[in-house]
Design a protein around this motif. Structure first.
Motif, short mmCIF file in Angstrom:
data_model
loop_
_atom_site.label_atom_id
_atom_site.label_comp_id
_atom_site.label_asym_id
_atom_site.label_seq_id
_atom_site.Cartn_x
_atom_site.Cartn_y
_atom_site.Cartn_z
N LYS A 40 6.73 82.71 14.03
CA LYS A 40 5.65 83.41 14.70
C LYS A 40 6.07 83.77 16.13
N GLY A 41 5.82 84.99 16.52
CA GLY A 41 6.17 85.43 17.87
C GLY A 41 7.64 85.77 18.05
N ALA A 42 8.37 85.90 16.96
CA ALA A 42 9.80 86.24 17.05
C ALA A 42 9.96 87.72 17.38
N PRO A 43 11.03 88.06 18.08
CA PRO A 43 11.24 89.48 18.41
C PRO A 43 11.59 90.29 17.17
N GLU A 44 11.21 91.56 17.20
CA GLU A 44 11.49 92.44 16.06
C GLU A 44 12.94 92.91 16.13
N VAL A 45 13.60 92.92 14.99
CA VAL A 45 15.00 93.36 14.93
C VAL A 45 15.02 94.88 14.98
N ASP A 46 15.67 95.42 16.02
CA ASP A 46 15.74 96.86 16.20
C ASP A 46 17.06 97.19 16.88
N TYR A 47 17.62 98.34 16.57
CA TYR A 47 18.92 98.72 17.13
C TYR A 47 18.85 98.98 18.63
N LYS A 48 17.65 99.19 19.16
CA LYS A 48 17.49 99.44 20.59
C LYS A 48 17.40 98.15 21.41
N ASN A 49 17.16 97.01 20.73
CA ASN A 49 17.03 95.72 21.41
C ASN A 49 18.43 95.09 21.55
N ILE A 50 19.17 95.52 22.57
CA ILE A 50 20.57 95.14 22.74
C ILE A 50 20.70 93.65 23.07
N ARG A 51 19.80 93.12 23.87
CA ARG A 51 19.86 91.71 24.26
C ARG A 51 19.78 90.79 23.04
N LEU A 52 18.91 91.14 22.10
CA LEU A 52 18.78 90.34 20.87
C LEU A 52 20.03 90.47 20.00
N LEU A 53 20.53 91.69 19.86
CA LEU A 53 21.69 91.92 18.99
C LEU A 53 22.94 91.20 19.51
N LYS A 54 23.10 91.12 20.81
CA LYS A 54 24.29 90.46 21.38
C LYS A 54 24.30 88.97 21.11
N LYS A 55 23.12 88.36 20.89
CA LYS A 55 23.05 86.94 20.55
C LYS A 55 23.69 86.66 19.19
N ASN A 60 34.12 89.07 20.34
CA ASN A 60 34.96 90.19 19.91
C ASN A 60 34.15 91.33 19.30
N GLY A 61 32.84 91.16 19.19
CA GLY A 61 32.00 92.23 18.66
C GLY A 61 31.73 92.12 17.17
N LYS A 62 32.12 91.00 16.56
CA LYS A 62 31.87 90.83 15.13
C LYS A 62 30.50 90.20 14.91
N ILE A 63 29.90 90.49 13.76
CA ILE A 63 28.60 89.94 13.41
C ILE A 63 28.79 88.50 12.94
N LEU A 64 28.02 87.57 13.53
CA LEU A 64 28.13 86.16 13.15
C LEU A 64 27.48 85.94 11.79
N PRO A 65 28.04 85.06 10.95
CA PRO A 65 27.46 84.79 9.63
C PRO A 65 26.15 84.00 9.74
N VAL A 71 19.93 82.46 10.21
CA VAL A 71 19.06 83.59 9.94
C VAL A 71 18.91 83.75 8.43
N SER A 72 17.71 84.10 7.95
CA SER A 72 17.49 84.29 6.51
C SER A 72 18.24 85.52 6.02
N GLN A 73 18.40 85.61 4.70
CA GLN A 73 19.17 86.72 4.12
C GLN A 73 18.55 88.07 4.45
N ASN A 88 27.28 102.58 16.35
CA ASN A 88 27.48 104.00 16.07
C ASN A 88 26.98 104.86 17.23
N LEU A 89 25.90 104.45 17.86
CA LEU A 89 25.35 105.19 18.99
C LEU A 89 25.95 104.76 20.31
N ALA A 90 26.95 103.87 20.27
CA ALA A 90 27.66 103.36 21.45
C ALA A 90 26.72 102.64 22.42
N LEU A 91 25.73 101.94 21.89
CA LEU A 91 24.85 101.15 22.71
C LEU A 91 25.47 99.77 23.01
N ILE A 92 26.30 99.34 22.08
CA ILE A 92 26.96 98.02 22.25
C ILE A 92 28.41 98.26 22.60
#
Length: 92
Positions: A40-55, A60-65, A71-73, A88-92
């Motif tokens: 409850k109250g978790a942030p929404e996953v969105d490509y514009k939310n860079i701070r969340l995605l970097k966590k 090296n820029g790879k996605i953590l398993p 994280v759930s499947q 792809n949009l060069a945001l990261i």
């Protein structure tokens, strides 16, 4: 009085030294890991939310398993898609 052999006599609760090692013991303290993005109250996953995605990316820029990030499947799929879109949009 005949002597009794004790070599074959094992107690019910005794274990071998091999089984006493900690790596072979069953884990007594298992607890359910909850998804940090499904609570409850978790942030929404969105490509514009860079701070969340970097966590959820390595240095090296790879996605953590998901076994590391807990994280759930379903959320892991959304997360990986969002990271790929941001790349792809060069945001990261």
């Amino acid at each position: 009085m005949p002597s009794k052999k004790r070599a074959g006599n094992k107690k019910k609760g005794s274990q071998s030294n091999f089984a006493k090692l900690s790596i072979f013991q069953p884990n007594k303290y298992k607890f359910k890991k909850t998804c940090p993005l499904s609570t409850k109250g978790a942030p929404e996953v969105d490509y514009k939310n860079i701070r969340l995605l970097k966590k959820y990316m390595s240095e090296n820029g790879k996605i953590l398993p998901s076994r590391i990030t807990n994280v759930s499947q379903k959320k892991q799929r959304e997360l990986s898609l969002s990271i790929k879109r941001a790349r792809n949009l060069a945001l990261i």
